[in-house]
Design a protein around this motif. Structure first.
Motif, PDB file in Angstrom:
ATOM      1  N   GLU A 161     -12.881  -7.463   1.658  1.00 34.51           N
ATOM      2  CA  GLU A 161     -13.367  -8.834   1.521  1.00 34.51           C
ATOM      3  C   GLU A 161     -12.915  -9.484   0.217  1.00 34.51           C
ATOM      4  O   GLU A 161     -12.550 -10.665   0.204  1.00 34.51           O
ATOM      5  CB  GLU A 161     -14.896  -8.836   1.599  1.00 34.51           C
ATOM      6  N   TRP A 162     -12.934  -8.725  -0.879  1.00 35.07           N
ATOM      7  CA  TRP A 162     -12.758  -9.354  -2.188  1.00 35.07           C
ATOM      8  C   TRP A 162     -11.604  -8.793  -3.023  1.00 35.07           C
ATOM      9  O   TRP A 162     -11.370  -9.263  -4.136  1.00 35.07           O
ATOM     10  CB  TRP A 162     -14.051  -9.246  -2.993  1.00 35.07           C
ATOM     11  N   ALA A 163     -10.883  -7.810  -2.541  1.00 35.81           N
ATOM     12  CA  ALA A 163      -9.786  -7.230  -3.313  1.00 35.81           C
ATOM     13  C   ALA A 163      -8.469  -7.454  -2.576  1.00 35.81           C
ATOM     14  O   ALA A 163      -8.461  -7.707  -1.365  1.00 35.81           O
ATOM     15  CB  ALA A 163     -10.022  -5.736  -3.536  1.00 35.81           C
ATOM     16  N   ALA A 165      -4.709  -6.454  -0.928  1.00 32.44           N
ATOM     17  CA  ALA A 165      -4.195  -5.363  -0.084  1.00 32.44           C
ATOM     18  C   ALA A 165      -5.315  -4.656   0.673  1.00 32.44           C
ATOM     19  O   ALA A 165      -5.545  -3.456   0.491  1.00 32.44           O
ATOM     20  CB  ALA A 165      -3.407  -4.368  -0.937  1.00 32.44           C
ATOM     21  N   PRO A 166      -6.027  -5.365   1.564  1.00 32.48           N
ATOM     22  CA  PRO A 166      -7.203  -4.780   2.224  1.00 32.48           C
ATOM     23  C   PRO A 166      -6.905  -3.569   3.105  1.00 32.48           C
ATOM     24  O   PRO A 166      -7.810  -2.769   3.362  1.00 32.48           O
ATOM     25  CB  PRO A 166      -7.754  -5.939   3.055  1.00 32.48           C
ATOM     26  N   LEU A 167      -5.656  -3.431   3.573  1.00 29.61           N
ATOM     27  CA  LEU A 167      -5.323  -2.284   4.408  1.00 29.61           C
ATOM     28  C   LEU A 167      -4.696  -1.143   3.615  1.00 29.61           C
ATOM     29  O   LEU A 167      -4.309  -0.131   4.194  1.00 29.61           O
ATOM     30  CB  LEU A 167      -4.365  -2.714   5.533  1.00 29.61           C
ATOM     31  N   ARG A 168      -4.629  -1.295   2.293  1.00 30.01           N
ATOM     32  CA  ARG A 168      -4.059  -0.248   1.456  1.00 30.01           C
ATOM     33  C   ARG A 168      -5.035   0.249   0.387  1.00 30.01           C
ATOM     34  O   ARG A 168      -5.183   1.457   0.184  1.00 30.01           O
ATOM     35  CB  ARG A 168      -2.779  -0.754   0.778  1.00 30.01           C
ATOM     36  N   LEU A 169      -5.678  -0.699  -0.296  1.00 24.04           N
ATOM     37  CA  LEU A 169      -6.526  -0.321  -1.425  1.00 24.04           C
ATOM     38  C   LEU A 169      -7.665   0.627  -1.042  1.00 24.04           C
ATOM     39  O   LEU A 169      -7.970   1.569  -1.796  1.00 24.04           O
ATOM     40  CB  LEU A 169      -7.076  -1.579  -2.096  1.00 24.04           C
ATOM     41  N   PRO A 170      -8.353   0.449   0.107  1.00 20.22           N
ATOM     42  CA  PRO A 170      -9.417   1.402   0.455  1.00 20.22           C
ATOM     43  C   PRO A 170      -8.923   2.840   0.548  1.00 20.22           C
ATOM     44  O   PRO A 170      -9.615   3.770   0.123  1.00 20.22           O
ATOM     45  CB  PRO A 170      -9.912   0.894   1.816  1.00 20.22           C
ATOM     46  N   PHE A 171      -7.710   3.034   1.065  1.00 20.39           N
ATOM     47  CA  PHE A 171      -7.182   4.398   1.198  1.00 20.39           C
ATOM     48  C   PHE A 171      -6.722   4.952  -0.149  1.00 20.39           C
ATOM     49  O   PHE A 171      -6.805   6.154  -0.384  1.00 20.39           O
ATOM     50  CB  PHE A 171      -6.053   4.417   2.226  1.00 20.39           C
ATOM     51  N   LEU A 172      -6.261   4.079  -1.034  1.00 19.06           N
ATOM     52  CA  LEU A 172      -5.937   4.529  -2.384  1.00 19.06           C
ATOM     53  C   LEU A 172      -7.207   4.971  -3.118  1.00 19.06           C
ATOM     54  O   LEU A 172      -7.220   5.995  -3.816  1.00 19.06           O
ATOM     55  CB  LEU A 172      -5.239   3.416  -3.160  1.00 19.06           C
ATOM     56  N   ALA A 173      -8.283   4.202  -2.950  1.00 14.14           N
ATOM     57  CA  ALA A 173      -9.539   4.529  -3.633  1.00 14.14           C
ATOM     58  C   ALA A 173     -10.128   5.837  -3.124  1.00 14.14           C
ATOM     59  O   ALA A 173     -10.509   6.718  -3.918  1.00 14.14           O
ATOM     60  CB  ALA A 173     -10.538   3.378  -3.453  1.00 14.14           C
ATOM     61  N   ILE A 174     -10.212   5.992  -1.818  1.00 13.84           N
ATOM     62  CA  ILE A 174     -10.798   7.218  -1.286  1.00 13.84           C
ATOM     63  C   ILE A 174      -9.867   8.397  -1.522  1.00 13.84           C
ATOM     64  O   ILE A 174     -10.321   9.542  -1.721  1.00 13.84           O
ATOM     65  CB  ILE A 174     -11.136   7.056   0.217  1.00 13.84           C
ATOM     66  N   GLY A 175      -8.548   8.142  -1.551  1.00 16.73           N
ATOM     67  CA  GLY A 175      -7.607   9.212  -1.857  1.00 16.73           C
ATOM     68  C   GLY A 175      -7.803   9.744  -3.270  1.00 16.73           C
ATOM     69  O   GLY A 175      -7.718  10.964  -3.498  1.00 16.73           O
TER      70      GLY A 175
END
Length: 400
Positions: A161-163, A165-175
């Protein structure tokens, strides 16, 4: 690398468990974005969840066959590595084929982890506090499982919602979190001997006695995970398609409320006596499902969220009851196989609302399909309660 104490190792394994299950649920609020980008319909979402469940079952069968001949820490490390690989696939292979491949790998990781991580927590707790409450490890295992499942959608929904690269950043964070958990896991003391020369066991097993309780526990697990699948897979589509809310953060938050209630209920209600606990499930889940259905029919977000919290809390308590009963019914040498059976049946429940509601929606519409799903869920709950609420006998488990 220096080893931690068994008490610290217990906390680190719980962290690794939660991080891995969070990785498995990160895509939940992102499916709407994938649909918009790749122009596929709800049927493909059902396929995505089906391949995830296939991966979970494959991992559970593999872990169940080798859990007693492979030490705990390497097996958990392998599960973390596979989840990291799934994140990498989502990052470098962003089309539909990559999504399907990533979900299979993610499911395989969860399957490899679930039974051995639960057994590892039980063993670490017993080493750290031999005279402590044996239920504590089971409560933490369930809370880590469900807490991770709840945290994944919240993390990815907020970032989407607010950052950028919504389809990339979540996987970088959880990675990054998974990589940290992998490093910390190397410091946890082992609780099993090296059994590499031992023969592989049957991957799935049943409890040697009181089969009615074992079957009821597996059915309870399936029912609980069907509720979790409802929140994790369908909340975003209900919010966007039926209730008219398109916020990714809100989709993650609603999933978090239902799944988070399931996790927090493990801690808040851990001392509830067995019959009272099952009575609470039997009372709360029908009310929660009724509010969910009413929220969709009336277009009320408030009713939908309150119903999700009640249903999720009841489902979490039901799954803990199922898990603890299976642990108590299983001798140590058969525990890995019986836990694998419980998790295979339970995780199969994730696909029930996705596939079933997907097909039923085409025939009866979203509102009618959800009402039918709630009716079937209540029938399943009645069957579980009929066994669990029988008068206690001396040989029955006395704790859940």
């Amino acid at each position: 690398m220096a080893r931690t104490t068994h008490r610290a190792g217990f906390a680190l394994v719980a962290l690794a468990y939660a991080a891995t299950t969070a990785g498995g649920s990160v895509p939940t609020p992102l499916y709407v974005l994938y649909q918009r980008r790749d122009h596929f319909g709800t049927t493909m979402i059902s396929v995505v969840f089906a391949v995830y469940v296939i991966g979970v079952i494959a991992g559970l069968v593999l872990a169940g066959a080798h859990a007693e001949r492979v030490r705990r820490r390497p097996l958990l490390g392998a599960a973390l590595a596979v989840q990291l690989l799934a994140c990498a696939v989502f990052l470098v292979w962003p089309d539909l084929a990559g999504i399907l491949t990533g979900r299979v790998l993610s499911g395989l990781s969860i399957g490899l982890l679930s039974g051995p991580a639960t057994a590892y927590l039980i063993e670490l707790r017993r080493r750290a506090l031999p005279d402590g409450d044996p239920r504590q490890a089971e409560v933490v295992a369930t809370a880590a499982n469900l807490g991770g499942i709840a945290a994944g959608p919240l993390l990815s929904g907020v970032l989407a919602e607010w950052a950028p690269a919504p389809l990339r950043l979540p996987f970088l964070a959880i990675g990054a979190l998974l990589a940290l958990a992998t490093v910390l896991l190397a410091t946890v003391p082992e609780t099993t001997d090296n059994r590499a020369t031992a023969p592989a066991r049957r991957p799935l097993d049943t409890a040697p006695g009181q089969r009615h309780l074992f079957v009821a526990s597996c059915l309870g697990g399936l029912l609980a995970f069907a509720m979790f699948g409802l929140f994790s897979a369908l909340s975003p589509s209900f919010l966007a398609g039926t209730l008219g809310y398109h916020s990714h953060a809100l989709a993650g938050l609603v999933a978090f409320v239902g799944l988070g209630a399931a996790a927090s209920g493990q801690v808040g209600l851990r001392k509830l006596p067995p019959r009272q606990a099952m009575t609470a499930v039997a009372a709360a889940m029908p009310v929660g499902l009724a509010l969910l259905v009413a929220g969709v029919w009336a277009g009320s977000l408030g009713l939908f969220v309150i119903g999700g919290a009640l249903t999720g809390g009841a489902a979490g308590l039901l799954f803990r009851a199922s898990l603890t009963t299976v642990v108590q019914l299983s001798p140590p040498e058969r525990r890995a196989g019986t836990l694998a059976t419980l998790f295979v049946v339970s995780y199969s429940g994730l696909a029930v609302p996705v596939i079933g509601l997907g097909l039923a929606t085409q025939l009866a519409g979203t509102r009618g399909a959800l009402a039918g799903f709630a009716t079937l869920a209540l029938a399943g709950l009645a069957a579980v309660a009929a066994v669990r609420l029988r008068p206690d006998r001396p040989s029955d488990p006395v704790e859940i």
